[in-house]
Design an enzyme around this catalytic site. Structure first.
Site, PDB file in Angstrom:
ATOM      1  N   CYS A  79       0.842  -1.200   0.000  1.00 53.80           N
ATOM      2  CA  CYS A  79       0.000   0.000   0.000  1.00 53.80           C
ATOM      3  C   CYS A  79       0.880   1.254   0.000  1.00 53.80           C
ATOM      4  CB  CYS A  79      -0.912  -0.017   1.226  1.00 53.80           C
ATOM      5  SG  CYS A  79      -1.790   1.528   1.531  1.00 53.80           S
ATOM      6  N   CYS A  82       0.124   3.968   2.600  1.00 54.76           N
ATOM      7  CA  CYS A  82       0.535   3.525   3.939  1.00 54.76           C
ATOM      8  C   CYS A  82       1.982   3.912   4.217  1.00 54.76           C
ATOM      9  CB  CYS A  82       0.390   2.009   4.068  1.00 54.76           C
ATOM     10  SG  CYS A  82      -1.292   1.383   3.893  1.00 54.76           S
TER      11      CYS A  82
END
Length: 323
Positions: A79, A82
């Site tokens: 991700c 993230c």
């Protein structure tokens, strides 16, 4: 910002505290017990950010939330947002110096927690205060917004539950006294041996040589790439291409057939076909089968490299399927 109880079965049971009054009483009881034992001990600054899994959630999050608000960062290695949000939250956890704890949950390794919290996309940030869950925000929010949210969270913890945070001792064990890590390597001879094995089509030998490097240096980029390539070529070497493609066409629901065909696609240079085949297979599968396909797709990402735009596009497609 309103606390809410979340009824969870299995690993987590946030319904243990059913009302704010009960939650406050539980937090006060915890603090009173700590006071009888001489007061809560100061913790090292390194304890302000912790990795949490399903097995330790009860102790690391629910129990600690009776002492201090616990912010939960749901993230994954693939991700990209993230990777921006995580370091920011870690920096703020240290800056706030014990006013909250940061618990990091890898959703790939803890999918039941992700499901229990009803996570629809990552990054997602929750908090637990005195056993009660608070949804905070989703996505990589601006720092100013995150600070405002944290300030509100801390205010809720203080006013409703009497949580004033924990004392931090920067000189406690595990901080400055820790010895400096020894730099890994060099691994030139092992990497050369692995490359020679690859050239000789000795794929098991190459796999083992790369694993020898990674056992000491898990972040070694060359070894990770070489291992993914050696494993891929080893799998393809044992297959009959015509049979593999026929089975994949005739059995779209057969996970093994689709995995084998994706390997052939990649070796043949059809990168998008390989990625698309596995993303579609992830969409159609569940449980262990889905996890097998997802992990194989991550392995193929390693072969191509994270900077390749085709990998970025496939990661986005995978995220849509998973979440």
């Amino acid at each position: 910002m309103q606390p809410r109880n979340m009824s969870m079965s299995g690993v987590v049971d946030l319904a243990a505290v059913k009302a704010a009054g009960e939650a406050k009483a539980k937090a006060e009881q915890t603090r009173a017990e700590a006071a009888r034992q001489g007061g809560p001990a100061a913790v090292p600054a390194s304890s302000l950010v912790i990795d949490v899994d399903e097995a330790g959630f009860e102790t690391d999050v629910l129990q600690r939330s009776a002492e201090v608000p616990v912010v939960i960062d749901f993230w994954a290695e693939w991700c990209e947002p993230c990777k921006q949000l995580g370091p920011l939250l870690e920096r703020l956890a240290h800056e706030y110096n014990g006013r909250f704890l940061l618990a990091k949950v890898d959703v790939d390794a803890n999918q039941m927690l992700m499901q229990q919290f009803g996570i629809q996309g990552i990054p997602a940030v929750f908090a637990v205060v005195a056993g009660q869950a608070l949804p905070l925000f989703q996505g990589a929010a601006p720092e100013a917004q995150i600070r405002q949210t944290l300030d509100q969270l801390i205010q809720v913890g203080e006013e409703r539950f009497g949580l004033t945070g924990i004392a931090v001792d920067p000189s406690a064990a595990g901080e400055a006294q820790a010895p400096a890590p020894v730099p890994p390597g060099p691994y030139d001879s092992l990497l050369e041996a692995a490359a020679r094995a690859l050239d000789a089509n000795d794929f098991p030998g190459a796999v083992q040589a790369y694993k020898n490097v990674l056992s000491d240096d898990p972040a070694n980029t060359e070894a990770r790439l070489g291992l993914a390539q050696a494993e891929l070529l080893g799998r393809v070497q044992r297959t009959d291409p015509q049979k593999v493609r026929q089975e994949a066409a005739e059995k779209p629901a057969d996970v093994d057939a689709q995995l084998a065909a994706a390997d052939l696609d990649l070796v043949g240079g059809h990168v998008e076909d390989a990625f698309g085949r596995l993303v579609d297979t992830v969409r159609r599968t569940f449980g262990e089968d889905r996890d097998r396909v997802r992990l194989r797709l991550l392995d193929l990402f390693e072969v191509i490299g994270p900077e390749d735009p085709r990998v970025g596009a496939a990661r986005t497609a995978l995220a849509r399927v998973l979440f």
